[in-house]
Motif scaffolding. Sequence first.
Motif, mmCIF file in Angstrom:
data_model
loop_
_atom_site.group_PDB
_atom_site.id
_atom_site.type_symbol
_atom_site.label_atom_id
_atom_site.label_comp_id
_atom_site.label_asym_id
_atom_site.label_seq_id
_atom_site.Cartn_x
_atom_site.Cartn_y
_atom_site.Cartn_z
ATOM 1 N N GLU A 138 5.167 9.522 -4.737
ATOM 2 C CA GLU A 138 6.011 9.552 -3.542
ATOM 3 C C GLU A 138 6.647 8.192 -3.294
ATOM 4 O O GLU A 138 7.800 8.112 -2.846
ATOM 5 N N LEU A 139 5.909 7.122 -3.610
ATOM 6 C CA LEU A 139 6.459 5.777 -3.436
ATOM 7 C C LEU A 139 7.670 5.556 -4.332
ATOM 8 O O LEU A 139 8.640 4.910 -3.922
ATOM 9 N N VAL A 140 7.635 6.095 -5.529
ATOM 10 C CA VAL A 140 8.781 5.977 -6.437
ATOM 11 C C VAL A 140 10.019 6.595 -5.789
ATOM 12 O O VAL A 140 11.102 5.988 -5.777
ATOM 13 N N ALA A 145 11.154 4.405 -2.827
ATOM 14 C CA ALA A 145 11.739 3.132 -3.253
ATOM 15 C C ALA A 145 13.137 3.332 -3.829
ATOM 16 O O ALA A 145 14.057 2.566 -3.530
ATOM 17 N N ARG A 146 13.285 4.369 -4.635
ATOM 18 C CA ARG A 146 14.588 4.588 -5.265
ATOM 19 C C ARG A 146 15.581 5.227 -4.300
ATOM 20 O O ARG A 146 16.786 5.192 -4.551
ATOM 21 N N ASN A 147 15.099 5.753 -3.204
ATOM 22 C CA ASN A 147 16.004 6.194 -2.153
ATOM 23 C C ASN A 147 16.555 4.993 -1.394
ATOM 24 O O ASN A 147 17.692 5.016 -0.920
ATOM 25 N N LEU A 148 15.755 3.928 -1.328
ATOM 26 C CA LEU A 148 16.194 2.705 -0.657
ATOM 27 C C LEU A 148 17.064 1.863 -1.583
ATOM 28 O O LEU A 148 18.147 1.402 -1.192
ATOM 29 N N TYR A 149 16.600 1.643 -2.811
ATOM 30 C CA TYR A 149 17.359 0.912 -3.834
ATOM 31 C C TYR A 149 17.257 1.713 -5.126
ATOM 32 O O TYR A 149 16.245 1.636 -5.830
ATOM 33 N N ASP A 189 6.225 0.014 5.907
ATOM 34 C CA ASP A 189 6.013 -1.168 5.059
ATOM 35 C C ASP A 189 6.952 -1.223 3.866
ATOM 36 O O ASP A 189 7.074 -2.276 3.223
ATOM 37 N N LEU A 190 7.627 -0.114 3.564
ATOM 38 C CA LEU A 190 8.610 -0.121 2.475
ATOM 39 C C LEU A 190 9.715 -1.130 2.752
ATOM 40 O O LEU A 190 10.391 -1.595 1.832
ATOM 41 N N GLY A 191 9.858 -1.501 4.022
ATOM 42 C CA GLY A 191 10.889 -2.461 4.408
ATOM 43 C C GLY A 191 10.730 -3.830 3.784
ATOM 44 O O GLY A 191 11.640 -4.655 3.859
ATOM 45 N N ILE A 192 9.573 -4.079 3.152
ATOM 46 C CA ILE A 192 9.380 -5.359 2.462
ATOM 47 C C ILE A 192 10.248 -5.460 1.215
ATOM 48 O O ILE A 192 10.520 -6.541 0.708
ATOM 49 N N HIS A 219 0.855 -1.184 0.000
ATOM 50 C CA HIS A 219 0.000 0.000 0.000
ATOM 51 C C HIS A 219 0.895 1.239 0.000
ATOM 52 O O HIS A 219 1.778 1.363 0.850
ATOM 53 N N PRO A 220 0.695 2.146 -0.945
ATOM 54 C CA PRO A 220 1.618 3.287 -1.059
ATOM 55 C C PRO A 220 1.626 4.206 0.151
ATOM 56 O O PRO A 220 2.666 4.795 0.470
ATOM 57 N N ALA A 221 0.497 4.314 0.851
ATOM 58 C CA ALA A 221 0.475 5.151 2.052
ATOM 59 C C ALA A 221 1.189 4.455 3.209
ATOM 60 O O ALA A 221 1.980 5.071 3.932
#
Length: 202
Positions: A106-108, A111-115, A82-85, A74-76
């Motif tokens: 915002e999810l993009v 996500a790209r800040n993480l990977y 939950d981005l940790g998945i 879920h993007p929120a």
Amino acid sequence: MEIKTITDILKHEAEAVLNIPITDAYDKAIGLIHHHVHELGGKIIMSGMGKAGQIAINMSTTFSSTGSPAVFLHPAEAQHGDLGIMQPNDILILISNSGKTREIIELVDLARNLYNNVPIIVITGNTDSPLATVADIVLPTGNPKEVCILGLTPTTSTTVMTVIGDILVVTLMKKIGFTSEQYAKRHHGGYLGHVSRQQAGA
């Protein structure tokens, strides 16, 4: 209920499906998903808001039951841990009819800040949108008019999104040579589990 109204709705939906743009983007998308999931050991992460999110949930469960591990994010909720998945080699498939959904954009970034090299496939009705511009691959819906009498409620757009999901799932099944025996191991219960075990001779 008027028969003509029902017939018109069916024609509208059918025409929208037949007018989904088919390009080599599908071959590229299948190749990218196959590489990350079946060669690198990653998974598919699906996401969308509202009705598009419901389509993403359906796609993720269908991918998983047909041999390609997938989850819905879920993007929120992604903004609250939950981005940790997400792990290395995962791939994102994002759905937004407008391509402007704030939470998805915002999810993009998150996500790209993480990977920073996570590949992103976008299903959208707006190929000039902010979301489309950051995608590695765009699968356009053809931006059909909604059959809703107000022209607002996601109806026809969600129909074509669902069909695009089916195209990806079935094409990937063919690419990996997915069998009834493999299906039965992932779908033991219910009628489909019974039928798949019969087909597999189990």
